[in-house]
Design a protein around this motif. Sequence first.
Motif, short mmCIF file in Angstrom:
data_model
loop_
_atom_site.label_atom_id
_atom_site.label_comp_id
_atom_site.label_asym_id
_atom_site.label_seq_id
_atom_site.Cartn_x
_atom_site.Cartn_y
_atom_site.Cartn_z
N SER A 133 13.13 26.69 0.79
CA SER A 133 12.61 25.75 -0.21
C SER A 133 11.41 24.98 0.34
O SER A 133 10.40 24.80 -0.35
CB SER A 133 13.70 24.77 -0.64
N CYS A 134 11.53 24.52 1.60
CA CYS A 134 10.41 23.80 2.22
C CYS A 134 9.21 24.71 2.41
O CYS A 134 8.06 24.30 2.19
CB CYS A 134 10.85 23.21 3.56
N HIS A 135 9.45 25.95 2.81
CA HIS A 135 8.36 26.90 3.01
C HIS A 135 7.61 27.16 1.71
O HIS A 135 6.38 27.28 1.71
CB HIS A 135 8.91 28.22 3.55
N GLN A 136 8.32 27.26 0.61
CA GLN A 136 7.69 27.60 -0.67
C GLN A 136 6.65 26.57 -1.09
O GLN A 136 5.73 26.89 -1.85
CB GLN A 136 8.76 27.77 -1.75
N ARG A 137 6.75 25.36 -0.54
CA ARG A 137 5.74 24.33 -0.84
C ARG A 137 4.41 24.65 -0.18
O ARG A 137 3.38 24.07 -0.55
CB ARG A 137 6.25 22.96 -0.40
N VAL A 138 4.42 25.56 0.81
CA VAL A 138 3.16 26.03 1.40
C VAL A 138 2.35 26.76 0.35
O VAL A 138 1.12 26.63 0.28
CB VAL A 138 3.44 26.95 2.61
N THR A 140 2.75 26.42 -3.03
CA THR A 140 2.45 25.54 -4.17
C THR A 140 1.63 24.31 -3.76
O THR A 140 1.08 23.63 -4.63
CB THR A 140 3.75 25.05 -4.83
N ASN A 141 1.60 24.05 -2.44
CA ASN A 141 0.96 22.83 -1.88
C ASN A 141 1.59 21.55 -2.44
O ASN A 141 0.97 20.49 -2.48
CB ASN A 141 -0.56 22.82 -2.15
N GLU A 142 2.84 21.67 -2.82
CA GLU A 142 3.58 20.52 -3.35
C GLU A 142 3.94 19.56 -2.22
O GLU A 142 4.48 19.96 -1.19
CB GLU A 142 4.85 21.00 -4.04
N ARG A 143 3.62 18.30 -2.41
CA ARG A 143 3.97 17.23 -1.45
C ARG A 143 4.57 16.06 -2.25
O ARG A 143 3.89 15.06 -2.50
CB ARG A 143 2.75 16.79 -0.66
N PRO A 144 5.82 16.21 -2.65
CA PRO A 144 6.39 15.25 -3.61
C PRO A 144 6.76 13.89 -3.00
O PRO A 144 7.03 12.94 -3.75
CB PRO A 144 7.65 15.96 -4.10
N PHE A 145 6.77 13.78 -1.68
CA PHE A 145 7.23 12.54 -1.05
C PHE A 145 6.02 11.75 -0.54
O PHE A 145 5.36 12.17 0.42
CB PHE A 145 8.21 12.86 0.08
N ARG A 146 5.72 10.64 -1.19
CA ARG A 146 4.52 9.85 -0.93
C ARG A 146 4.84 8.55 -0.21
O ARG A 146 5.80 7.85 -0.54
CB ARG A 146 3.80 9.51 -2.25
N CYS A 147 4.01 8.23 0.78
CA CYS A 147 4.14 6.97 1.51
C CYS A 147 3.56 5.84 0.67
O CYS A 147 2.40 5.91 0.24
CB CYS A 147 3.42 7.07 2.85
N SER A 148 4.34 4.79 0.47
CA SER A 148 3.88 3.65 -0.33
C SER A 148 2.86 2.80 0.41
O SER A 148 2.16 1.99 -0.20
CB SER A 148 5.08 2.78 -0.73
N HIS A 149 2.73 2.99 1.74
CA HIS A 149 1.78 2.20 2.53
C HIS A 149 0.39 2.81 2.53
O HIS A 149 -0.61 2.10 2.36
CB HIS A 149 2.28 2.06 3.97
N CYS A 150 0.31 4.13 2.74
CA CYS A 150 -1.01 4.75 2.91
C CYS A 150 -1.26 5.91 1.96
O CYS A 150 -2.37 6.44 1.93
CB CYS A 150 -1.18 5.23 4.36
N GLY A 151 -0.26 6.31 1.19
CA GLY A 151 -0.45 7.37 0.22
C GLY A 151 -0.31 8.78 0.75
O GLY A 151 -0.48 9.75 0.00
N SER A 152 -0.03 8.94 2.03
CA SER A 152 0.13 10.28 2.60
C SER A 152 1.29 11.00 1.93
O SER A 152 2.33 10.39 1.64
CB SER A 152 0.39 10.21 4.11
N GLY A 153 1.11 12.30 1.68
CA GLY A 153 2.15 13.09 1.04
C GLY A 153 2.86 14.00 2.01
O GLY A 153 2.25 14.49 2.97
#
Length: 286
Positions: A133-138, A140-153
């Motif tokens: 599942s984690c690999h498949q995001r490679v 789709t380039n999906e980064r659903p988890f966003r940092c509220s401090h700096c916006g990094s996904g």
Amino acid sequence: MEKPWKCGDCGKGFDYPSQLEIHRRTHTGERPFICSKCEKGFTHLSSLQAHQRTHSGERPFTCSVCGKRFTQSSNLLRHQRVHTGERPFACSECGNAFTQLSNLLQHQRVHTDERPFKCLDCGKCYKSSRELSCHQRVHTNERPFRCSHCGSGFRRSSQLTEHQRIHTGERPFRCSECGKRFTQSSKLWRHQRIHSDMRAFKCCDCKESFKSSNDLLKHQRVHTGERLFTCSECGKRFTRSFTLLRHQRLHAGGKLFICSECGKDSLGHSPCCNSSGFAQEEKLFT
């Protein structure tokens, strides 16, 4: 008592047909429960409900030791083993112990090299459905988890949790021997080898053993002659990054002191080999 409902793919038995239906999704990749926020799919409704807390921020389960909060009670129970040091699931092949049964089962595939989970996009196979599942995001380039401090996904919630400690300075994992603290339990686990005599990583060339795979890789460059780190000023190559950094100070005008007792050099004034100090001989890079 024999479980009558058998999986046609792996032979695993179940008491009820509903359990078999859920299990078969691990082979088919079917994920019928879809998150309305990020469209991530899940095999269980309960998994979807727990996942949705990553979007809402709700973490109702709190650790009484460090105050860390969790979206699921099962995650809290697993986390508490970090504080107790309990690793109840041991590998019969190598003795490595784990806090979760699923981690042990996944680890055992290291010995068998079984990779039952295949990516339909590139054909790459994985040892667990989570890795797939984690690999498949490679793709789709999906980064659903966003940092509220700096916006990094991030592709994984665990990566986001670890990243956020950069902003908060939190180091929740403490060594019981020396008190040193770490941002990740895995770093604490590796650090604790310093206090033990266990050297699980052996060099196949000279049989010398090391406490970490990183130390073994560094050592192996002695045999291969590999020098990965190159000085941009003079082209000289080094086996270790800290040796390169030390060398580069010479280009910046640093002074090199030679010890009259052992011949070792240093960029500082500190004595070595119990001598009274570095010898009078001093070199300045030009």
